[in-house]
Design a protein around this motif. Structure first.
Motif, mmCIF file in Angstrom:
data_model
loop_
_atom_site.group_PDB
_atom_site.id
_atom_site.type_symbol
_atom_site.label_atom_id
_atom_site.label_comp_id
_atom_site.label_asym_id
_atom_site.label_seq_id
_atom_site.Cartn_x
_atom_site.Cartn_y
_atom_site.Cartn_z
ATOM 1 N N UNK A 52 0.833 -1.214 -0.033
ATOM 2 C CA UNK A 52 0.080 -0.036 -0.119
ATOM 3 C C UNK A 52 0.856 1.170 0.023
ATOM 4 N N UNK A 53 0.723 2.077 -0.915
ATOM 5 C CA UNK A 53 1.467 3.106 -1.239
ATOM 6 C C UNK A 53 0.560 4.541 -0.708
ATOM 7 N N UNK A 54 0.875 5.010 0.345
ATOM 8 C CA UNK A 54 -0.296 5.997 0.945
ATOM 9 C C UNK A 54 0.129 7.352 0.344
ATOM 10 N N UNK A 55 -0.808 8.117 0.500
ATOM 11 C CA UNK A 55 -0.813 9.652 0.120
ATOM 12 C C UNK A 55 -1.474 10.214 0.964
ATOM 13 N N UNK A 83 1.588 7.983 -6.291
ATOM 14 C CA UNK A 83 1.301 8.517 -4.994
ATOM 15 C C UNK A 83 1.327 9.934 -4.482
ATOM 16 N N UNK A 84 1.455 10.575 -5.601
ATOM 17 C CA UNK A 84 1.054 11.972 -5.451
ATOM 18 C C UNK A 84 -0.083 12.411 -5.347
ATOM 19 N N UNK A 85 -1.302 11.731 -5.531
ATOM 20 C CA UNK A 85 -2.444 12.162 -5.633
ATOM 21 C C UNK A 85 -3.580 10.664 -5.269
ATOM 22 N N UNK A 86 -2.782 9.803 -5.256
ATOM 23 C CA UNK A 86 -3.747 8.488 -5.025
ATOM 24 C C UNK A 86 -3.048 7.414 -4.018
ATOM 25 N N UNK A 87 -4.022 6.936 -3.199
ATOM 26 C CA UNK A 87 -3.410 5.743 -2.396
ATOM 27 C C UNK A 87 -3.631 4.548 -3.546
ATOM 28 N N UNK A 88 -2.175 3.777 -3.268
ATOM 29 C CA UNK A 88 -2.398 2.839 -4.443
ATOM 30 C C UNK A 88 -1.954 1.182 -3.645
ATOM 31 N N UNK A 317 -9.466 8.400 -13.605
ATOM 32 C CA UNK A 317 -9.845 9.282 -12.243
ATOM 33 C C UNK A 317 -10.235 10.499 -12.386
ATOM 34 N N UNK A 318 -10.279 10.938 -13.579
ATOM 35 C CA UNK A 318 -10.509 12.292 -13.527
ATOM 36 C C UNK A 318 -11.929 12.587 -13.350
#
Length: 318
Positions: A52-55, A83-88, A317-318
């Motif tokens: 999980x890459x958190x944002x 990861x700059x804008x979304x949790x992955x 995601x836009x």
């Protein structure tokens, strides 16, 4: 040509950073992009390893589903870029990496079984499905579609590519077709296990011209090798069991395709030698989905051209 070289250079920088950062080895959380490597029990018999890459302020969530013979580390560059804008999120399928390998009789490793794992993961991870995009490739594609048929609200959008939604032998590599046939499947399984090192070294770039071939990160290469054999079931064994159950799930999916309500986008590598892009074209037409062919790209777009994959995900995601 200039753009292609620029993309490769950027990918190399991301991969080197991920592999060499002194913080990357910390567990369970690594400071690099606030990355968590942990385990999540999805049911009483299956625990998956996940990344999980958190944002700090995520606009949504992206769930990445890998193929054969990969592990969650296939998604390192894509996840870091998003990861700059979304949790992955990404996880190892059962039979891959460090996820569970249930005994025969408890889990068939079928696409439908994987679909159940996917649905359970989304629930257990408490992901907001209204802001979720799933990107699924190879063996992850059909489970994502089956999950969507069972639960149309599984995600806001599902992006799929380089997989086999229908039983179309003419669009699939001969060895994959042989895995689906009882008379030949076990022999192919044995061949795959014997050829582990060759598969891990060359599967990702097979069929590509020299100028398009690429190296995977040492992190991914080592993780695939380390996770190939755990207990009595190898990654090749899991792949064989998946394909042994593949045709019935393909047939059922095609028969029920009209019930698919979840928005879908189809993205395919032009040079895919395992599953011809004609398969993607047929699926996109019948699912009334957009269809993007990535020029010069093979079966693993997320490894060969992660920047393009990131762009496809951001657009959803836009």
């Amino acid at each position: 040509m200039y753009n292609h070289v620029l993309k490769l250079l950027l990918y190399a920088v991301l991969a080197v950073f991920a592999a060499t950062s002194p913080l990357a080895a910390q567990s369970p959380r690594a400071a690099e992009a606030d990355t968590e490597i942990s385990f999540l029990e999805v049911d009483s018999s299956i625990t998956v390893r996940r990344m999980v890459v958190h944002s700090a302020h995520p606009k949504g969530t992206v769930l990445l589903l890998h193929g054969f013979p990969e592990t969650l580390y296939s998604w390192r560059a894509v996840a870091t870029a998003l990861a700059d804008e979304y949790e992955v999120h990404a996880f190892d399928w059962p039979g891959y990496g460090q996820s569970s390998r249930p005994a025969a009789g408890k889990f068939a490793f079928s696409p439908q079984d994987y679909a159940n794992v996917l649905r359970a993961y989304v629930k257990k991870a408490r992901i907001d499905r209204s802001r979720l995009v799933i990107y699924a490739t190879d063996i992850g594609g059909l489970p994502a579609m089956l999950a969507a048929l069972n639960d149309p609200r599984i995600a806001r959008t599902i992006i799929v590519g380089d997989f086999a939604p229908f039983d179309r032998p003419q669009f699939m590599q001969a060895r994959l077709q042989a895995l689906k046939t009882p008379a030949t499947g076990d022999a192919v399984r044995i061949q795959f296990n014997a050829a582990r090192d060759e598969i891990l070294a060359n599967a990702m770039r097979r069929g590509l011209p020299v100028e398009r071939q690429f190296e995977i990160s040492p992190e991914l290469k080592n993780d695939m090798a380390d996770g190939w054999t755990r207990g009595e079931i190898t990654t090749a064994d899991a792949f064989y069991r998946y394909y042994s159950n593949f045709t019935p799930d393909q047939v059922w999916f095609e028969a029920n395709l009209a019930r698919l309500k979840t928005p879908v986008r189809v993205v395919w590598g032009e040079k895919d030698v395992y599953i011809n892009s004609a398969m993607g074209a047929e699926f996109a037409k019948r699912a009334k989905a957009s269809f993007t062919v990535l020029p010069g790209i093979g079966h693993y777009p997320h490894l060969q051209d992660p920047i393009q994959v990131v762009a496809e995900i951001r657009a959803s995601l836009q």
